[in-house]
Motif scaffolding. Structure first.
Motif, PDB file in Angstrom:
ATOM      1  N   SER A 100       0.857  -1.186   0.000  1.00  0.00           N
ATOM      2  CA  SER A 100       0.000   0.000   0.000  1.00  0.00           C
ATOM      3  C   SER A 100       0.891   1.232   0.000  1.00  0.00           C
ATOM      4  CB  SER A 100      -0.883   0.037   1.255  1.00  0.00           C
ATOM      5  OG  SER A 100      -1.709  -1.095   1.317  1.00  0.00           O
ATOM      6  N   PHE A 101       0.584   2.176  -0.878  1.00  0.00           N
ATOM      7  CA  PHE A 101       1.300   3.447  -0.941  1.00  0.00           C
ATOM      8  C   PHE A 101       0.352   4.537  -0.493  1.00  0.00           C
ATOM      9  CE2 PHE A 101       3.546   0.663  -3.773  1.00  0.00           C
ATOM     10  CZ  PHE A 101       4.878   0.931  -3.492  1.00  0.00           C
ATOM     11  N   ALA A 102       0.696   5.206   0.606  1.00  0.00           N
ATOM     12  CA  ALA A 102      -0.178   6.217   1.191  1.00  0.00           C
ATOM     13  C   ALA A 102      -0.258   7.461   0.320  1.00  0.00           C
ATOM     14  CB  ALA A 102       0.298   6.590   2.593  1.00  0.00           C
ATOM     15  N   GLU A 103       0.817   7.784  -0.374  1.00  0.00           N
ATOM     16  CA  GLU A 103       0.851   8.976  -1.222  1.00  0.00           C
ATOM     17  C   GLU A 103       1.294   8.583  -2.626  1.00  0.00           C
ATOM     18  OE1 GLU A 103       3.461  11.785   0.594  1.00  0.00           O
ATOM     19  OE2 GLU A 103       2.196  12.008   2.375  1.00  0.00           O
ATOM     20  N   ASP A 104       0.673   9.203  -3.628  1.00  0.00           N
ATOM     21  CA  ASP A 104       1.027   8.900  -5.010  1.00  0.00           C
ATOM     22  C   ASP A 104       2.499   9.157  -5.297  1.00  0.00           C
ATOM     23  OD1 ASP A 104      -1.550   8.096  -5.530  1.00  0.00           O
ATOM     24  OD2 ASP A 104      -2.162  10.009  -6.434  1.00  0.00           O
ATOM     25  N   SER A 105       3.112  10.106  -4.603  1.00  0.00           N
ATOM     26  CA  SER A 105       4.512  10.435  -4.860  1.00  0.00           C
ATOM     27  C   SER A 105       5.451   9.280  -4.502  1.00  0.00           C
ATOM     28  CB  SER A 105       4.918  11.691  -4.085  1.00  0.00           C
ATOM     29  OG  SER A 105       4.819  11.465  -2.690  1.00  0.00           O
ATOM     30  N   HIS A 106       5.005   8.353  -3.666  1.00  0.00           N
ATOM     31  CA  HIS A 106       5.825   7.200  -3.286  1.00  0.00           C
ATOM     32  C   HIS A 106       5.548   5.980  -4.166  1.00  0.00           C
ATOM     33  CE1 HIS A 106       7.556   8.879   0.379  1.00  0.00           C
ATOM     34  NE2 HIS A 106       6.387   9.458   0.574  1.00  0.00           N
ATOM     35  N   ASP A 107       4.493   6.022  -4.963  1.00  0.00           N
ATOM     36  CA  ASP A 107       4.067   4.893  -5.797  1.00  0.00           C
ATOM     37  C   ASP A 107       4.841   4.898  -7.108  1.00  0.00           C
ATOM     38  OD1 ASP A 107       2.786   2.992  -7.327  1.00  0.00           O
ATOM     39  OD2 ASP A 107       0.797   3.872  -7.129  1.00  0.00           O
ATOM     40  N   PRO A 108       5.670   3.879  -7.356  1.00  0.00           N
ATOM     41  CA  PRO A 108       6.429   3.834  -8.607  1.00  0.00           C
ATOM     42  C   PRO A 108       5.587   3.460  -9.834  1.00  0.00           C
ATOM     43  CG  PRO A 108       7.226   2.177  -7.046  1.00  0.00           C
ATOM     44  CD  PRO A 108       6.061   2.850  -6.421  1.00  0.00           C
ATOM     45  N   GLY A 109       4.337   3.099  -9.617  1.00  0.00           N
ATOM     46  CA  GLY A 109       3.461   2.761 -10.741  1.00  0.00           C
ATOM     47  C   GLY A 109       3.197   1.271 -10.853  1.00  0.00           C
ATOM     48  N   GLN A 110       2.078   0.950 -11.479  1.00  0.00           N
ATOM     49  CA  GLN A 110       1.598  -0.427 -11.564  1.00  0.00           C
ATOM     50  C   GLN A 110       2.604  -1.368 -12.216  1.00  0.00           C
ATOM     51  OE1 GLN A 110      -2.252  -0.772 -13.380  1.00  0.00           O
ATOM     52  NE2 GLN A 110      -2.260  -2.994 -13.253  1.00  0.00           N
ATOM     53  N   ASP A 111       3.190  -0.971 -13.328  1.00  0.00           N
ATOM     54  CA  ASP A 111       4.126  -1.862 -14.018  1.00  0.00           C
ATOM     55  C   ASP A 111       5.360  -2.151 -13.164  1.00  0.00           C
ATOM     56  OD1 ASP A 111       2.398  -1.969 -16.168  1.00  0.00           O
ATOM     57  OD2 ASP A 111       3.499  -0.472 -17.346  1.00  0.00           O
ATOM     58  N   ALA A 112       5.931  -1.105 -12.566  1.00  0.00           N
ATOM     59  CA  ALA A 112       7.140  -1.279 -11.751  1.00  0.00           C
ATOM     60  C   ALA A 112       6.855  -2.109 -10.506  1.00  0.00           C
ATOM     61  CB  ALA A 112       7.717   0.085 -11.358  1.00  0.00           C
ATOM     62  N   VAL A 113       5.742  -1.826  -9.841  1.00  0.00           N
ATOM     63  CA  VAL A 113       5.411  -2.577  -8.624  1.00  0.00           C
ATOM     64  C   VAL A 113       5.083  -4.029  -8.960  1.00  0.00           C
ATOM     65  CG1 VAL A 113       3.823  -2.775  -6.672  1.00  0.00           C
ATOM     66  CG2 VAL A 113       4.666  -0.527  -7.363  1.00  0.00           C
ATOM     67  N   GLY A 114       4.316  -4.238 -10.021  1.00  0.00           N
ATOM     68  CA  GLY A 114       3.978  -5.607 -10.428  1.00  0.00           C
ATOM     69  C   GLY A 114       5.220  -6.425 -10.741  1.00  0.00           C
ATOM     70  N   ALA A 115       6.155  -5.822 -11.477  1.00  0.00           N
ATOM     71  CA  ALA A 115       7.398  -6.524 -11.813  1.00  0.00           C
ATOM     72  C   ALA A 115       8.216  -6.811 -10.551  1.00  0.00           C
ATOM     73  CB  ALA A 115       8.215  -5.697 -12.800  1.00  0.00           C
ATOM     74  N   ALA A 116       8.259  -5.848  -9.630  1.00  0.00           N
ATOM     75  CA  ALA A 116       9.009  -6.051  -8.387  1.00  0.00           C
ATOM     76  C   ALA A 116       8.389  -7.158  -7.544  1.00  0.00           C
ATOM     77  CB  ALA A 116       9.074  -4.746  -7.599  1.00  0.00           C
ATOM     78  N   LEU A 117       7.070  -7.167  -7.418  1.00  0.00           N
ATOM     79  CA  LEU A 117       6.401  -8.206  -6.627  1.00  0.00           C
ATOM     80  C   LEU A 117       6.587  -9.582  -7.258  1.00  0.00           C
ATOM     81  CD1 LEU A 117       3.072  -6.431  -5.604  1.00  0.00           C
ATOM     82  CD2 LEU A 117       5.051  -6.924  -4.156  1.00  0.00           C
ATOM     83  N   ASP A 118       6.397  -9.671  -8.581  1.00  0.00           N
ATOM     84  CA  ASP A 118       6.582 -10.956  -9.260  1.00  0.00           C
ATOM     85  C   ASP A 118       8.021 -11.445  -9.119  1.00  0.00           C
ATOM     86  OD1 ASP A 118       3.917 -11.050 -10.074  1.00  0.00           O
ATOM     87  OD2 ASP A 118       4.333 -10.154 -12.038  1.00  0.00           O
ATOM     88  N   GLY A 119       8.981 -10.544  -9.270  1.00  0.00           N
ATOM     89  CA  GLY A 119      10.390 -10.915  -9.127  1.00  0.00           C
ATOM     90  C   GLY A 119      10.718 -11.361  -7.710  1.00  0.00           C
ATOM     91  N   SER A 120      10.172 -10.668  -6.731  1.00  0.00           N
ATOM     92  CA  SER A 120      10.421 -11.038  -5.329  1.00  0.00           C
ATOM     93  C   SER A 120       9.863 -12.414  -5.019  1.00  0.00           C
ATOM     94  CB  SER A 120       9.799 -10.004  -4.391  1.00  0.00           C
ATOM     95  OG  SER A 120      10.510  -8.802  -4.458  1.00  0.00           O
ATOM     96  N   LEU A 121       8.655 -12.688  -5.460  1.00  0.00           N
ATOM     97  CA  LEU A 121       8.054 -14.004  -5.210  1.00  0.00           C
ATOM     98  C   LEU A 121       8.828 -15.103  -5.925  1.00  0.00           C
ATOM     99  CD1 LEU A 121       4.288 -13.052  -5.333  1.00  0.00           C
ATOM    100  CD2 LEU A 121       5.541 -13.923  -3.345  1.00  0.00           C
ATOM    101  N   ARG A 122       9.310 -14.827  -7.133  1.00  0.00           N
ATOM    102  CA  ARG A 122      10.116 -15.810  -7.870  1.00  0.00           C
ATOM    103  C   ARG A 122      11.424 -16.075  -7.122  1.00  0.00           C
ATOM    104  NH1 ARG A 122      11.092 -12.976 -11.839  1.00  0.00           N
ATOM    105  NH2 ARG A 122      13.268 -12.546 -11.413  1.00  0.00           N
ATOM    106  N   ARG A 123      12.099 -15.006  -6.639  1.00  0.00           N
ATOM    107  CA  ARG A 123      13.354 -15.195  -5.893  1.00  0.00           C
ATOM    108  C   ARG A 123      13.123 -15.915  -4.570  1.00  0.00           C
ATOM    109  NH1 ARG A 123      14.007 -10.323  -8.133  1.00  0.00           N
ATOM    110  NH2 ARG A 123      13.488  -9.158  -6.257  1.00  0.00           N
ATOM    111  N   LEU A 124      12.006 -15.625  -3.908  1.00  0.00           N
ATOM    112  CA  LEU A 124      11.691 -16.335  -2.665  1.00  0.00           C
ATOM    113  C   LEU A 124      11.517 -17.820  -2.947  1.00  0.00           C
ATOM    114  CD1 LEU A 124      11.062 -16.472   0.330  1.00  0.00           C
ATOM    115  CD2 LEU A 124       8.703 -15.802  -0.209  1.00  0.00           C
TER     116      LEU A 124
END
Length: 137
Positions: A100-124
């Motif tokens: 959850s991003f409380a402010e839009d200024s901290h949100d890197p965007g859907q594509d970047a967050v999705g890629a980061a989450l998918d990559g993290s789960l794959r590495r885990l």
């Protein structure tokens, strides 16, 4: 507030997955590659972000009885999240990560967050497999 969530099924017992995810000394092995966590005195941690070369004070709560991790920036204006591990039968687990991003200024965007989450789960999952393979061999 913007929220993101991803899940992944892993072929390992939930206890094994959670133990790997919750190992504070090994978080860098599965977190997004530009984030590094230093445990000060849990629940206080410092998060270093390579992209900005900044350190941020944050909290990390490890709840083994619930197989859950919860984290967030200390000032409450940045981000927060959780990771939940649940057994799905036949020795498999489902891992869900929520941000959850409380402010839009901290949100890197859907594509970047999705890629980061998918990559993290794959590495885990890779870390869990390595641990299981090493324990068996």
């Amino acid at each position: 507030m913007t929220e993101y969530e991803r899940s992944r099924t892993m072929p390992a017992l939930p206890e094994h997955v959670f133990d790997q995810a919750a190992d504070v000394n090994r978080l860098d092995a599965w977190l997004p590659q530009d984030l590094h966590v230093a445990a000060d005195d849990l629940p206080t941690v410092t998060v270093h972000e390579d992209r900005t070369d900044e350190d941020t004070s944050a909290t990390l709560r490890v709840q083994p009885e619930r197989m859950r991790l919860e984290w967030g920036t200390r000032e409450g204006t940045g981000y927060s999240g959780w990771l939940q591990v649940e057994g799905v039968g036949s020795g498999a687990s489902e891992v869900t990560v929520h941000l959850s991003f409380a402010e839009d200024s901290h949100d890197p965007g859907q594509d970047a967050v999705g890629a980061a989450l998918d990559g993290s789960l794959r590495r885990l999952e890779e870390q869990v497999r390595l641990r299981i393979d090493n324990a068996a061999g």
